[in-house]
Design a protein around this motif. Sequence first.
Motif, short mmCIF file in Angstrom:
data_model
loop_
_atom_site.label_atom_id
_atom_site.label_comp_id
_atom_site.label_asym_id
_atom_site.label_seq_id
_atom_site.Cartn_x
_atom_site.Cartn_y
_atom_site.Cartn_z
N GLY A 1 -10.13 -7.57 -10.91
CA GLY A 1 -10.68 -7.69 -11.89
C GLY A 1 -10.00 -7.57 -12.89
O GLY A 1 -8.63 -7.79 -13.38
N PRO A 2 -10.70 -7.97 -14.15
CA PRO A 2 -9.62 -8.08 -15.16
C PRO A 2 -8.06 -7.25 -15.49
O PRO A 2 -8.29 -5.67 -15.66
N GLY A 3 -7.25 -8.03 -15.44
CA GLY A 3 -6.17 -6.79 -16.04
C GLY A 3 -5.98 -5.84 -14.67
O GLY A 3 -4.87 -4.91 -14.66
N ALA A 4 -6.85 -5.60 -13.47
CA ALA A 4 -6.19 -5.43 -12.46
C ALA A 4 -6.23 -5.27 -10.86
O ALA A 4 -7.27 -6.93 -10.50
N SER A 5 -5.46 -5.06 -10.18
CA SER A 5 -5.45 -5.73 -8.81
C SER A 5 -5.12 -4.56 -7.51
O SER A 5 -4.20 -3.72 -8.00
N LEU A 6 -5.74 -4.70 -6.36
CA LEU A 6 -5.71 -3.26 -5.93
C LEU A 6 -5.86 -4.43 -4.14
O LEU A 6 -7.17 -5.27 -4.28
N SER A 7 -5.24 -2.89 -3.62
CA SER A 7 -5.07 -4.38 -1.92
C SER A 7 -4.77 -2.71 -1.25
O SER A 7 -4.07 -1.95 -0.93
N LEU A 8 -5.25 -2.63 -0.14
CA LEU A 8 -4.68 -2.22 1.43
C LEU A 8 -4.83 -2.45 2.46
O LEU A 8 -5.87 -2.89 2.44
N VAL A 9 -3.67 -3.23 3.32
CA VAL A 9 -3.58 -3.42 4.00
C VAL A 9 -2.98 -3.32 5.16
O VAL A 9 -1.56 -2.62 4.03
N HIS A 10 -3.63 -4.03 6.28
CA HIS A 10 -2.33 -2.92 7.83
C HIS A 10 -1.69 -4.34 7.97
O HIS A 10 -1.31 -5.69 7.86
N GLU A 11 -0.15 -4.16 7.76
CA GLU A 11 0.68 -5.28 7.94
C GLU A 11 1.48 -4.39 9.92
O GLU A 11 1.29 -3.50 9.76
N GLN A 12 2.25 -5.66 9.66
CA GLN A 12 2.77 -5.46 10.99
C GLN A 12 3.94 -4.24 10.81
O GLN A 12 4.09 -3.95 10.12
N GLY A 13 4.25 -4.18 12.45
CA GLY A 13 5.00 -2.86 12.60
C GLY A 13 4.42 -1.61 11.90
O GLY A 13 4.67 -0.48 11.79
N ASP A 14 2.58 -1.67 12.19
CA ASP A 14 1.44 -0.44 12.17
C ASP A 14 2.50 0.31 11.20
O ASP A 14 1.77 1.27 10.83
N ILE A 15 2.24 -0.56 9.92
CA ILE A 15 2.25 0.06 8.53
C ILE A 15 0.72 -0.42 7.07
O ILE A 15 0.59 -1.50 7.59
N MET A 16 0.80 0.37 6.85
CA MET A 16 -0.27 0.12 5.78
C MET A 16 -0.20 -0.02 4.39
O MET A 16 1.01 1.24 3.82
N ALA A 17 -0.19 -0.40 4.09
CA ALA A 17 0.29 -0.99 3.35
C ALA A 17 -0.32 -1.01 1.21
O ALA A 17 -1.49 -1.31 1.18
#
Length: 339
Positions: A126-142
């Motif tokens: 949104g305006p001025g904001a960015s959020l993400s929660l993503v499962h990545e390689q190596g069984d990591i949640m970023a």
Amino acid sequence: MTVAALQLKTLPHVPRRVVASGEPLHGRYAGRIDEIDWSGLQGSHSRSNLWKRFHHKRWQYVGIGSQELFIGVAIVDLGWSVTAFAYVFDRLRKRVIADWAQDGLPGLSGGVSDQPVQGAEARFRGPGASLSLVHEQGDIMALRVSTPAMSLQVEMALGQSAPFLLAVGPIEGGVAHATQKSSALPVRGWVEVDEQRWDLGQAVACLDSSNGLLARDTSWRWACAHSQRVGFNLQQGYFGGQENVLWLDGELIPLAAAHFDFNENEPLSPWRVCTEDGLLDLMFTPEGARQDDRDIFIAASYYIQPVGTFHGTVRRCADSAPMRVENLLGVTEDHRSRW
């Protein structure tokens, strides 16, 4: 502890899906499910696409706690809207030092996938904001957060945790709900507020991935706290006791119905939380809280999430000696939504 007692506290392994033969697979399970997919519901459990558009709710919540801070981040997909919030509570100053929230349009502003952990993706922009929660390689949640109030970059190691909980159950006024929850996860990363940066290498995190066909009016009380040795999740309200569990030395133990005894007019006074089976009996001392009270005609939300510490006792089973809990960092919550 007897063998019989151990067997009573063993949860079945997580199923491959949450629906079988048109019916929700109600129950509590140990492990991670790949996807929460309600498309196979039939008969009395089926609903029109229009109903599902307004009643299908998905969210990802992350709580991160350390000696200095507690951080809460959520991305919520309401079907007809997407909303997100992020806050930082300073435990030394006993106050919220960063608090951001924003609403957006579904699809355009982001959304939450049906994959709760493996392959999970939740995003908000949104305006001025960015959020993400993503499962990545190596069984990591970023987890990545960039808002005018705060910035955060965190990686959580999923493979080093106790078994996840999957709970599936009926909903009064809705159809069904499922939630996937973790106990303490090791954290690597940092958070920054007003040009001050805190290293989170000694913190622990918990994940709450929820997905359900819910009623328009939904309310609950919730408590959650975690360390590497002991953690718990309790809920009283729309989901009954389906998600009530204790993690103790890597063991996942189901708990009975939970009771929350607190003063609704003074939520920063002490709370008592306990379960009917006597396996958990704790007092909660709030240090402060994040809260929000909004009414936008078509939707409304009252929410308070005190941050503080729990002390009291937990047990593996009724016959086992109590284990003392002291200064266990966590949260409680009183929440009512019309969504």
